[in-house]
Write an enzyme that holds these catalytic residues in place. Sequence first.
Site, PDB file in Angstrom:
ATOM      1  N   ARG A  12      34.171  42.495  35.441  1.00 19.46           N
ATOM      2  CA  ARG A  12      35.130  42.164  36.513  1.00 19.46           C
ATOM      3  C   ARG A  12      35.918  40.911  36.139  1.00 19.46           C
ATOM      4  O   ARG A  12      35.509  40.160  35.263  1.00 19.46           O
ATOM      5  CB  ARG A  12      34.378  41.852  37.815  1.00 19.46           C
ATOM      6  CG  ARG A  12      33.657  43.029  38.385  1.00 19.46           C
ATOM      7  CD  ARG A  12      33.139  42.718  39.775  1.00 19.46           C
ATOM      8  NE  ARG A  12      32.136  41.664  39.791  1.00 19.46           N
ATOM      9  CZ  ARG A  12      32.128  40.640  40.655  1.00 19.46           C
ATOM     10  NH1 ARG A  12      33.087  40.526  41.549  1.00 19.46           N
ATOM     11  NH2 ARG A  12      31.171  39.733  40.620  1.00 19.46           N
ATOM     12  N   ASN A  82      31.260  34.102  29.329  1.00 20.88           N
ATOM     13  CA  ASN A  82      32.163  34.066  30.483  1.00 20.88           C
ATOM     14  C   ASN A  82      31.409  34.094  31.807  1.00 20.88           C
ATOM     15  O   ASN A  82      31.931  33.670  32.824  1.00 20.88           O
ATOM     16  CB  ASN A  82      33.102  35.284  30.371  1.00 20.88           C
ATOM     17  CG  ASN A  82      33.834  35.561  31.661  1.00 20.88           C
ATOM     18  OD1 ASN A  82      34.768  34.840  32.023  1.00 20.88           O
ATOM     19  ND2 ASN A  82      33.408  36.588  32.394  1.00 20.88           N
ATOM     20  N   TYR A 147      28.719  23.089  39.769  1.00 21.65           N
ATOM     21  CA  TYR A 147      29.630  23.843  38.890  1.00 21.65           C
ATOM     22  C   TYR A 147      30.331  22.904  37.892  1.00 21.65           C
ATOM     23  O   TYR A 147      30.436  23.202  36.698  1.00 21.65           O
ATOM     24  CB  TYR A 147      30.651  24.564  39.772  1.00 21.65           C
ATOM     25  CG  TYR A 147      31.577  25.523  39.084  1.00 21.65           C
ATOM     26  CD1 TYR A 147      31.217  26.861  38.907  1.00 21.65           C
ATOM     27  CD2 TYR A 147      32.833  25.119  38.636  1.00 21.65           C
ATOM     28  CE1 TYR A 147      32.076  27.755  38.303  1.00 21.65           C
ATOM     29  CE2 TYR A 147      33.696  26.006  38.026  1.00 21.65           C
ATOM     30  CZ  TYR A 147      33.322  27.331  37.868  1.00 21.65           C
ATOM     31  OH  TYR A 147      34.184  28.222  37.268  1.00 21.65           O
ATOM     32  N   GLY A 178      42.279  27.149  34.616  1.00 26.38           N
ATOM     33  CA  GLY A 178      42.526  26.561  35.936  1.00 26.38           C
ATOM     34  C   GLY A 178      42.184  27.605  36.991  1.00 26.38           C
ATOM     35  O   GLY A 178      41.278  28.422  36.803  1.00 26.38           O
TER      36      GLY A 178
END
Length: 240
Positions: A12, A82, A147, A178
């Site tokens: 996804r 990722n 995070y 970003g």
Amino acid sequence: MNRVAIVTGGTRGIGRAICDQLTADGFTVVANYAGNDEAARHCEETSGIKCYKWDVGDHAATMDGCARVAEEVGPIDIVVNNAGITRDGTLHKMSFDDWNDVMRINLGGCFNMSKACFPGMRERKWGRIVNIGSINGQAGQYGQVNYAAAKSGIHGFTKALAQEGARFGVTVNAIAPGYIDTDMVAAVPENVLEKIVAGIPVGRLGQAHEIARGVSFLCSEDAGFVTGSTMSINGGQHMY
Ligand code: CAA
């Protein structure tokens, strides 16, 4: 040369765009995912990309999963780290689990995947590791100590492993996206997101394929002299 690439969190969002770009650029691509079977089925049906389910935050599962990919598809030449989650909240409201899950998956996942795949790359004298960091690991972000710490850790991890891989033809780089138009960013409260977008000089969210093109360059033969670098793709929001 037919290189095998694995993209974690590849079914996804940004991960899927990376899978599609690497496929278009001639790599043999497999995707890893942790939980969303429906998205994985959709990914397999629409792309033909084989999807493997395990939690990259789980060390033993990652070692087993990568061994299975190598056996079924071929030695892994390229890892795109990722996979990532958010558990946003200001520190005074953040639980230890919110902290730990993000560190375990976002940063621990990079370690686990590299631990499984880097030794083979080193032996074969060629490899590419691309870690997806974040603007929020570079600049910090209100409500994201977990995070930001994990993504900042990814940037340090990248520079350290790049030094270890250089002699062996293994490059290790990071991309710092970003705010990209994905489900993760759509989960940010609308009024907060409006303010964030107002601070992006390009005046819009990024698109997943804009990250994927950067990843594909870093995976290419041409990028052999690029290592330990961070490519910021953020619409000018943070110039670093
Ligand atoms: N700077 C200073 N103050 C801020 C602020 C900021 N950037 N943002 C909010 N505040 C203030 C608010 O004005 C409010 O103040 P008042 O109570 O005085 O009005 C206060 O902080 C709210 O604090 P709370 O602890 O009550 O916060 P909350 O629980 O309502 O929500 C939050 C906090 C969950 C962090 C919410 O602000 C939020 O979701 N922020 C967005 C975080 C974000 O950008 N996440 C990125 C996700 S996408 C991603 O991570 C991908 C990537 O790599 C880019």
